[in-house]
Each structure stands twice: as structure tokens, then as C-alpha cells.
Design an enzyme around this catalytic site. Structure first.
Site, PDB file in Angstrom:
ATOM      1  N   GLU A  21      58.670 -34.985  39.278  1.00 60.87           N
ATOM      2  CA  GLU A  21      58.835 -36.170  40.034  1.00 60.87           C
ATOM      3  C   GLU A  21      59.891 -34.674  40.929  1.00 60.87           C
ATOM      4  O   GLU A  21      61.146 -33.973  40.879  1.00 60.87           O
ATOM      5  CB  GLU A  21      59.303 -37.493  39.566  1.00 60.87           C
ATOM      6  CG  GLU A  21      60.226 -37.925  41.196  1.00 60.87           C
ATOM      7  CD  GLU A  21      60.790 -39.256  40.968  1.00 60.87           C
ATOM      8  OE1 GLU A  21      60.289 -40.438  41.914  1.00 60.87           O
ATOM      9  OE2 GLU A  21      61.558 -39.333  40.192  1.00 60.87           O
ATOM     10  N   LYS A  38      54.837 -42.140  46.834  1.00 60.16           N
ATOM     11  CA  LYS A  38      55.536 -42.815  45.927  1.00 60.16           C
ATOM     12  C   LYS A  38      55.433 -44.097  47.049  1.00 60.16           C
ATOM     13  O   LYS A  38      56.601 -44.290  47.871  1.00 60.16           O
ATOM     14  CB  LYS A  38      57.093 -42.730  45.180  1.00 60.16           C
ATOM     15  CG  LYS A  38      57.351 -43.586  44.561  1.00 60.16           C
ATOM     16  CD  LYS A  38      59.005 -43.152  43.389  1.00 60.16           C
ATOM     17  CE  LYS A  38      59.058 -43.659  42.721  1.00 60.16           C
ATOM     18  NZ  LYS A  38      60.174 -43.425  42.536  1.00 60.16           N
ATOM     19  N   CYS A  96      57.860 -41.629  37.818  1.00 61.19           N
ATOM     20  CA  CYS A  96      58.964 -42.261  37.747  1.00 61.19           C
ATOM     21  C   CYS A  96      58.629 -43.487  37.334  1.00 61.19           C
ATOM     22  O   CYS A  96      57.568 -44.158  37.047  1.00 61.19           O
ATOM     23  CB  CYS A  96      60.350 -42.174  38.581  1.00 61.19           C
ATOM     24  SG  CYS A  96      61.441 -42.900  38.320  1.00 61.19           S
TER      25      CYS A  96
END
Length: 335
Positions: free
Chosen positions: A46, A127, A168
Site C-alpha cells: 500500500e 481505496k 489495508c
């Protein structure tokens, strides 16, 4: 059971913090190294470019470093991204890249891209909800970012494989995960920043944010989705700690953070830690994935197939891209 094997590479490395040019150079070098190791796919963590903003867990407002961060983030339609795509093509390797996406209004997003061995950008997403303090830096994704699985053609005995990714704590969002499973991924890249072991049962720190907790989420994704999971973490050593001034904060206090691993579709860890478990070590974790094991595990658990009850429980999805400006439709004129 044995079927066609796909060799993959999972990076465990320290970013070139807040340095776009240096980040791209290191990315290209790692792509070449993975290809020399006979890998057909290489995974990055990430916010690999230009590094995860660790300072947000020490001080949420830092306009100086935040400005530099935005200036060194990666645009999708840029010469830097073209360099990475060219490296994928030159080395005949698929690249799954975690990066910070900059747009022309100077907003930034936690983003991911899947690049084919021919250098084609197969998938780009953001995200959908930055985690906690990440919201001081990053914007939200939108409906189109729910498409997070792409068909990657490796040719030969392997052929086309569905490859997906999440970032994540997206791995803690049940509905998002279920939508990911519905896209029938066989290989999933779980992208994480540097993560440290939990300090102990009596510590106030959340176990779910620790190296153990994050790996648990990746292993759960493997079991639920019946897919291989490439658990990819970054490293933060003294350069990052000093540069972002994170000493004494909640995270990024000591060198380390690296815990990359390959996880089988039944949840077991397939690979040993790098350098006898030294979390500050940089390198690449390799694994040979027997794709027949995906079929075997799906035969037991297919949560979007035989092991589901859509007559009782189902998921509604809106994939429309939402914009800040929506022109009002003019009324139609009578003819």
C-alpha cells in the site's frame, strides 16, 4: 494435487520516501529483480509510491510535509506510470502496484493498479474509505472502484488468471470483501503499510492494527475467497522515521514493518519470513502457486456459489462514479 504452477514475487522493501523519481527507479529495479527470479507476477504494498504517510499517527496536521507528499505522488496518466508499464512489458511480468494517486486538483487517493505482462493497465482503483487518520490526507473512492479484479493472461499452461487486490483495512469490510469474492479472483494481493508486532495483551494498541492482526485478516480473506493471498508489506527504517519524524508516535517508532508472505487458499502460510524474521530486512519473497488448489478449496467453500443462500441474503451494489458537479438535465422540448 498438482496443477500448473505460477511463480510470484512479493516485495518487502522500504519506499523512497516522498521522492517520486526515486520511487519509480526503485520500482523498476524490483520489477527486473523479480523477473530475473523467474516470477510472472510481482506485488507491491500500500502507498508504495511515494511511501505511506506515517506522520499522520504522530501529528495529523503538517502542511509542509503534506505539500511535498502531494507533489511526489503518482498520476495515472503520467510519464512515470508509463515507465512502470514499460518495465512490466520489457520483463514480461505482471505488476500489482500500490501507490498514492494525485489528480489535477491536488487531491490524493490511496490507489492500486494491475498491469499486464504486456504493459497494459488492466485495472486502476482507489481505496473506498481511508482508515481513521488517513482521512486527513486522502479522499474517498467511488462506485467504479468496486471493480478490483482483472483478467491477467500469463499464456502457456497458466493462461488467464483473475487477479484482485484490496488495501489495508479494506480487508475488514465484509461487504467489500464479498463483492471482491463475487468477481471470482484466484490470486489476491493484500496491500499493507509497514506493520509492527503487537506489544502485548495489556497494551492499549489495537491488535487488529498489528502484524499479527493484519496477517489474520489476509488469511481470513484466503479462506473466505478460496484464493491465494499475497500478503505484501513495506519496511520503514531510520530513513523513514527521521524523515517523517514519527519517533514517539503510535506507529513507525522503530525500524521494521516487513512481514510479507504467501498464503494458500485454505489460509495456511506458505513462505518463511525474510532474513529469519527480521522485519527491517528488504528483499523479495517468492512462491510457486499450484492453481489446482484454488479449484480444490472452492469445492469445499464457494461463498458466492454453492455455499451461499441468495434467496435469503444478497448484496446490492452501485458502481456509478460519483462526481462533484452533476449538470442538471434540461427539460425535453415538445415537438
Amino acid at each position: 494435487m498438482s496443477g500448473p504452477a505460477l511463480k510470484v514475487a512479493i516485495t518487502q522493501a522500504q519506499p523512497k520516501w516522498l521522492d517520486l523519481a526515486g520511487s519509480v527507479e526503485k520500482t523498476v529495479n524490483l520489477i527486473a529483480e523479480a523477473a530475473k527470479g523467474d516470477a510472472r507476477l510481482v506485488a507491491f504494498p500500500e502507498c508504495w509510491i511515494p511511501g505511506y504517510p506515517g506522520w499522520i499517527w504522530q501529528r495529523p496536521v503538517d502542511p509542509i510535509i503534506n505539500t511535498k507528499y502531494i507533489q511526489n505522488s503518482l498520476s495515472v496518466n503520467s510519464a512515470e506510470m508509463n515507465t512502470i508499464k514499460s518495465a512490466a512489458k520489457e520483463n514480461n511480468i505482471a505488476v500489482v502496484l500500490g501507490f498514492v494517486e494525485a489528480i489535477d486538483t491536488h487531491s490524493v487517493y490511496i490507489a492500486q493498479a494491475i498491469i499486464s505482462p504486456k504493459g497494459e493497465l488492466l485495472m486502476h482503483r482507489r481505496k473506498i474509505k481511508p482508515t481513521h487518520m488517513e482521512r486527513t490526507v486522502f479522499g474517498d473512492g467511488s462506485g467504479s472502484d468496486l471493480t478490483n479484479v482483472a483478467d491477467v493472461d500469463f499464456g502457456g499452461d497458466i493462461g488467464v488468471v483473475k487477479v484482485g487486490t484490496l488495501a489495508c483495512w479494506e480487508h475488514a469490510l465484509p461487504l467489500l470483501k464479498y463483492h471482491t469474492y463475487s468477481q471470482k479472483e484466484a490470486i489476491h494481493i493484500a496491500m499493507w503499510p509497514p506493520i509492527d508486532p503487537h506489544p502485548g495483551v495489556d497494551a492499549p494498541a489495537l491488535w487488529s492494527m498489528s502484524a499479527e492482526g493484519c496477517q489474520n485478516l489476509s488469511q481470513t480473506h484466503a479462506i473466505e475467497g478460496g484464493a491465494y493471498v499475497l500478503h505484501c508489506t513495506a519496511v520503514c527504517n531510520e530513513e523513514g522515521i527521521e524523515g517523517m519524524k514519527t519517533k514517539g508516535g503510535l506507529l513507525f517508532q522503530e525500524p521494521g514493518g516487513g512481514h510479507s508472505a504467501a498464503i494458500a487458499p485454505d489460509g495456511r502460510r506458505l513462505t518463511k519470513p525474510l532474513a529469519d524474521g527480521n522485519p527491517a530486512a528488504e528483499g523479495i519473497v517468492y512462491a510457486d502457486l499450484d492453481m489446482a488448489r484454488v479449484v480444490m478449496n472452492k469445492g469445499f467453500i464457494d461463498v458466492v456459489g454453492h455455499y451461499s443462500r441468495p434467496d435469503l441474503l444478497w448484496l446490492g451494489v452501485d458502481k456509478a462514479q460519483k462526481g462533484c458537479v452533476v449538470p442538471k438535465r434540461e427539460p425535453e422540448q415538445d415537438v
